[in-house]
Design a protein around this motif. Structure first.
Motif, PDB file in Angstrom:
ATOM      1  N   LEU A 179      28.112  43.362  30.347  1.00 42.17           N
ATOM      2  CA  LEU A 179      28.484  43.459  28.931  1.00 42.17           C
ATOM      3  C   LEU A 179      29.905  42.984  28.668  1.00 42.17           C
ATOM      4  CD1 LEU A 179      26.841  46.871  27.964  1.00 42.17           C
ATOM      5  CD2 LEU A 179      26.085  44.565  27.302  1.00 42.17           C
ATOM      6  N   SER A 180      30.845  43.277  29.570  1.00 40.89           N
ATOM      7  CA  SER A 180      32.218  42.794  29.353  1.00 40.89           C
ATOM      8  C   SER A 180      32.257  41.268  29.432  1.00 40.89           C
ATOM      9  CB  SER A 180      33.196  43.432  30.341  1.00 40.89           C
ATOM     10  OG  SER A 180      32.953  43.009  31.656  1.00 40.89           O
ATOM     11  N   GLY A 181      31.488  40.693  30.352  1.00 44.87           N
ATOM     12  CA  GLY A 181      31.422  39.229  30.449  1.00 44.87           C
ATOM     13  C   GLY A 181      30.760  38.596  29.250  1.00 44.87           C
ATOM     14  N   LEU A 182      29.672  39.196  28.801  1.00 41.84           N
ATOM     15  CA  LEU A 182      28.970  38.670  27.627  1.00 41.84           C
ATOM     16  C   LEU A 182      29.854  38.749  26.386  1.00 41.84           C
ATOM     17  CD1 LEU A 182      26.384  37.496  26.437  1.00 41.84           C
ATOM     18  CD2 LEU A 182      25.570  39.845  26.116  1.00 41.84           C
ATOM     19  N   GLY A 183      30.552  39.872  26.232  1.00 46.30           N
ATOM     20  CA  GLY A 183      31.471  40.005  25.101  1.00 46.30           C
ATOM     21  C   GLY A 183      32.574  38.955  25.141  1.00 46.30           C
ATOM     22  N   THR A 184      33.107  38.716  26.340  1.00 40.92           N
ATOM     23  CA  THR A 184      34.150  37.687  26.493  1.00 40.92           C
ATOM     24  C   THR A 184      33.584  36.312  26.168  1.00 40.92           C
ATOM     25  OG1 THR A 184      35.205  39.035  28.201  1.00 40.92           O
ATOM     26  CG2 THR A 184      35.860  36.712  28.086  1.00 40.92           C
ATOM     27  N   TRP A 185      32.379  36.048  26.598  1.00 44.15           N
ATOM     28  CA  TRP A 185      31.733  34.760  26.324  1.00 44.15           C
ATOM     29  C   TRP A 185      31.553  34.578  24.815  1.00 44.15           C
ATOM     30  CZ3 TRP A 185      27.029  33.028  24.266  1.00 44.15           C
ATOM     31  CH2 TRP A 185      26.712  31.698  24.530  1.00 44.15           C
ATOM     32  N   LEU A 186      31.256  35.671  24.114  1.00 43.51           N
ATOM     33  CA  LEU A 186      31.020  35.584  22.669  1.00 43.51           C
ATOM     34  C   LEU A 186      32.309  35.454  21.855  1.00 43.51           C
ATOM     35  CD1 LEU A 186      28.185  38.235  22.261  1.00 43.51           C
ATOM     36  CD2 LEU A 186      27.984  35.761  21.914  1.00 43.51           C
ATOM     37  N   GLY A 244      38.428  42.901  32.650  1.00 42.58           N
ATOM     38  CA  GLY A 244      37.401  43.392  31.734  1.00 42.58           C
ATOM     39  C   GLY A 244      36.617  44.544  32.341  1.00 42.58           C
ATOM     40  N   VAL A 245      36.292  44.425  33.617  1.00 44.76           N
ATOM     41  CA  VAL A 245      35.578  45.498  34.309  1.00 44.76           C
ATOM     42  C   VAL A 245      36.476  46.726  34.418  1.00 44.76           C
ATOM     43  CG1 VAL A 245      34.506  46.180  36.499  1.00 44.76           C
ATOM     44  CG2 VAL A 245      34.080  43.894  35.567  1.00 44.76           C
ATOM     45  N   MET A 305      46.630  35.420  29.019  1.00 44.07           N
ATOM     46  CA  MET A 305      45.974  36.688  29.302  1.00 44.07           C
ATOM     47  C   MET A 305      44.764  36.861  28.381  1.00 44.07           C
ATOM     48  SD  MET A 305      47.365  40.578  29.148  1.00 44.07           S
ATOM     49  CE  MET A 305      47.231  40.675  27.380  1.00 44.07           C
ATOM     50  N   SER A 306      43.632  37.243  28.946  1.00 43.04           N
ATOM     51  CA  SER A 306      42.395  37.370  28.175  1.00 43.04           C
ATOM     52  C   SER A 306      42.288  38.751  27.534  1.00 43.04           C
ATOM     53  CB  SER A 306      41.182  37.102  29.071  1.00 43.04           C
ATOM     54  OG  SER A 306      39.996  37.225  28.324  1.00 43.04           O
ATOM     55  N   TRP A 307      42.972  38.907  26.403  1.00 40.47           N
ATOM     56  CA  TRP A 307      42.835  40.165  25.678  1.00 40.47           C
ATOM     57  C   TRP A 307      41.386  40.336  25.217  1.00 40.47           C
ATOM     58  CZ3 TRP A 307      41.044  40.136  20.742  1.00 40.47           C
ATOM     59  CH2 TRP A 307      41.136  38.940  20.033  1.00 40.47           C
ATOM     60  N   GLU A 308      40.673  39.212  25.046  1.00 42.97           N
ATOM     61  CA  GLU A 308      39.267  39.281  24.644  1.00 42.97           C
ATOM     62  C   GLU A 308      38.420  39.919  25.750  1.00 42.97           C
ATOM     63  OE1 GLU A 308      40.829  35.205  23.115  1.00 42.97           O
ATOM     64  OE2 GLU A 308      41.096  36.470  24.861  1.00 42.97           O
ATOM     65  N   GLY A 309      38.757  39.617  26.997  1.00 40.80           N
ATOM     66  CA  GLY A 309      38.072  40.248  28.127  1.00 40.80           C
ATOM     67  C   GLY A 309      38.381  41.727  28.199  1.00 40.80           C
ATOM     68  N   ALA A 320      32.451  47.717  26.163  1.00 37.39           N
ATOM     69  CA  ALA A 320      31.323  47.882  27.084  1.00 37.39           C
ATOM     70  C   ALA A 320      31.341  49.261  27.723  1.00 37.39           C
ATOM     71  CB  ALA A 320      31.348  46.791  28.162  1.00 37.39           C
ATOM     72  N   GLY A 321      32.502  49.720  28.159  1.00 38.10           N
ATOM     73  CA  GLY A 321      32.603  51.031  28.783  1.00 38.10           C
ATOM     74  C   GLY A 321      32.166  52.158  27.862  1.00 38.10           C
TER      75      GLY A 321
END
Length: 190
Positions: free
Chosen positions: A98-105, A123-124, A169-173, A180-181
């Motif tokens: 879910l964290s990866g999918l959210g970052t992808w979106l 993200g994890v 820095m990936s604040w989106e991740g 996701a958590g």
């Protein structure tokens, strides 16, 4: 593994060590390959970038980046794997995806006229932090409340990383992981 709700600390340390060693191994393999594996990170809204949902948490840009993430990952995974009520395998998998999918979106596809590849286990980590805090709310046990308090004390400052920021820095991740958590905790414990 031990029976009952609790696993032994040694079981939790063993699982956490294995996962962290895989992350470290991937980092040093990527270094040996001249960073070529970074292309397997998350490329937002790009079909190829979907592979990054699986590989991104295993890839890191620098030694400080991987070491910082590995220390946090190690500690949070020990807490997760010590308690069966957290359903550690399902929880880690769901947060990872879910964290990866959210970052992808929602991730930035570019920065300063360069494509952005989102990599790293942050993200994890954000997902584990918010999961352990939110799970305590719904589990309403002293153990989960104590862990949540300790995590809030140790990691409370990371919530600044959820805010949009300039730079790579990936604040989106971070944001995707945090959401996701909470979602995983809500699904499992509400």
């Amino acid at each position: 593994m031990g029976s009952g709700k609790k696993r032994s600390v040694l079981d939790a340390v063993e699982m956490s060590t294995i996962i962290v060693l895989v992350v470290l191994g991937m980092y040093y393999l990527n270094v040996a390959l001249g960073g070529r594996l970074n292309g397997f990170g998350i490329l937002p809204r790009n079909l190829w970038g979907l592979m990054g949902i699986v590989f991104s948490p295993l890839l890191h840009y620098s030694e400080p980046h991987v070491m910082t993430n590995c220390v946090s990952l190690f500690l949070l995974l020990i807490i997760l794997y010590m308690h069966r009520e957290y359903r550690p395998e399902v929880t880690l998998t769901a947060i990872w995806i879910l964290s990866g999918l959210g970052t992808w979106l929602i991730g930035r596809a570019g920065y300063e006229h360069q494509p952005v590849v989102h990599i790293g286990a942050s993200g994890v980590i954000y997902g584990l932090v918010t999961y352990l805090i939110a799970a305590a709310w719904w589990l309403r046990s002293w153990t989960s409340a104590l862990w949540a308090g300790l995590i809030l004390f140790l990691y409370g400052g990371i919530f600044y990383g959820l805010l949009p920021q300039e730079g790579i820095m990936s604040w989106e991740g971070h944001l995707s992981g945090a959401v996701a958590g909470v979602l995983v905790a809500m699904k499992q414990h509400k």
